[in-house]
Design an enzyme around this catalytic site. Structure first.
Site, mmCIF file in Angstrom:
data_model
loop_
_atom_site.group_PDB
_atom_site.id
_atom_site.type_symbol
_atom_site.label_atom_id
_atom_site.label_comp_id
_atom_site.label_asym_id
_atom_site.label_seq_id
_atom_site.Cartn_x
_atom_site.Cartn_y
_atom_site.Cartn_z
ATOM 1 N NE ARG A 6 -3.609 -2.580 0.602
ATOM 2 C CZ ARG A 6 -3.381 -3.738 -0.029
ATOM 3 N NH1 ARG A 6 -2.445 -3.841 -0.972
ATOM 4 N NH2 ARG A 6 -4.100 -4.798 0.272
ATOM 5 C CB SER B 238 -9.324 0.806 5.116
ATOM 6 O OG SER B 238 -10.108 -0.301 4.804
ATOM 7 C CD GLU C 97 -5.136 2.548 3.158
ATOM 8 O OE1 GLU C 97 -4.589 1.473 3.339
ATOM 9 O OE2 GLU C 97 -6.291 2.660 2.713
#
Ligand code: NAP
Length: 330
Positions: A152, A226, A325
């Site tokens: 990620r 998320s 994130e």
């Protein structure tokens, strides 16, 4: 409920390379900074205004640039809605991004955090990225091997954050069916639906069903998906947590070394699943505590203070610092 946050002083929609050059030339003449966004689904906009030019990527296009017996290479405009790209590729019988179904946002955003889900990540199919390099003031082609992809993450959100404005991405997809093993949730769907040889369409339908059951639709309940990345911890730290907290803590080996632990599990075990915070007006989603929503918060400061409450609670209980994130802008 939407937060009222800061505003950009100038906004320009970018439809092609000429728009990009003209807009950046204008920003230079006005001596104001610039930054680019896609669909805005994975950013948190601060309360402060941005005294510069916000470029919104609207570059469209989906062109098969090469095809052979086993694969198709496709160049996609950075402003294409990502899920339409997945849908189109799946309809063409191509495999490689079907597990990335229903992810909000634009195609150009996918390399930034090496978007991934259910065993696929964009780094596996990406050939190259074409971008405007604000350092050299020129368009550049960056091959996948130069993107510094990790779990990620990529150079676009680390060492070269804000430097490149992604115009197009080129993917190589495979003709034929995806190969097992599938993630447990996808495998269960396949079994329950008596599917013997799952096609890209089957996997897409599985992922859509799984995500729809777990996550709020951002069109109905605004959210960033998320909010925290799944942390990667050392084997020694995992052993400590197994001994002190729970021998059955879920974990998966990460290809880069260490063990990946679900952030959702940590938040739930810290008592913050379906948690409605009276101080900030923010809450965690009942079916997936990685998603945070606004019930009656007024500003981004409320959101960030709720985020910090989660980070601090998890750190106190497990000694693990969760990392946000979505990108904080400007
Ligand atoms: P989940 O499916 O409940 O999985 C939780 C965690 O377990 C994730 O860290 C996942 O790793 C790991 N995991 C589960 N099965 C695995 C397997 N067979 N092999 C290796 N690792 C396994 O996760 P979720 O939170 O509901 O999210 C669903 C998927 O969407 C996950 O793949 C997640 O990473 C992805 N997602 C991606 C983004 C993004 O790209 N920004 C944002 C949100 C969610 P992985 O994370 O490696 O899958």
């Amino acid at each position: 409920m939407r937060l009222s946050s800061g505003q950009a002083r100038y906004v320009a929609e970018i439809h092609n390379q000429t728009d990009m050059i003209e807009a950046l030339q204008w920003a230079k003449t006005q001596q104001v900074p610039s930054l680019m966004i896609g669909g805005g689904s994975n950013i948190v906009w601060r309360d402060e205004d941005f005294p510069g030019l916000l470029l919104v990527n609207k570059i469209l296009g989906y062109e098969v640039v090469h095809e052979d017996e086993t694969s198709a290479t496709i160049t996609i405009g950075g402003g294409e809605p990502w899920d339409s790209v997945v849908e189109r590729s799946v309809q063409a019988g191509l495999s490689g991004i079907e597990a990335l179904s229903l992810i909000p946002g634009t195609a150009g955003a996918t390399p930034i955090q090496n978007v991934g889900a259910y065993g696929q990540e964009i780094a596996q199919t990406l050939v190259s990225v074409e971008a405007y390099d604000t350092n050299s003031d020129s368009f550049v082609t960056i091959p996948v091997g130069d993107c510094s992809f990790g779990y990620r993450t990529s150079r676009f959100k680390t060492t070269d954050r804000g430097r490149f404005y992604i115009c197009t991405i080129t993917l190589r997809l495979t003709k034929g069916n995806p190969l097992p093993p599938f993630y447990p949730a996808v495998a269960s769907y396949v079994t329950e639906h008596h599917i013997e040889v799952p096609t890209p369409t089957d996997v897409r339908e599985a992922v859509i069903a799984i995500r729809s059951a777990k996550l709020p639709d951002p069109a109905d309940v605004p959210n960033n998906g998320s909010f925290f990345a799944n942390p990667i911890i050392s084997e020694a730290q995992l052993a400590e947590l197994q001994a002190s907290i729970d021998p059955n803590i879920p974990h998966w080996p990460d290809s880069g070394g260490g063990e990946k632990v679900p952030a959702a599990w940590l938040i739930e075990r810290a008592g913050l699943k379906d948690y409605h915070d009276p101080e900030t007006g923010m809450a965690t989603w009942a079916n997936q505590p990685l998603v945070i929503i606004n019930e009656h918060a007024r500003s981004t400061a409320d959101l960030l203070s709720f985020k910090q409450k989660i980070v601090d609670t998890v750190a106190t209980k497990f000694g693990i610092t969760l990392v946000q994130e979505p990108e904080l802008l400007p």
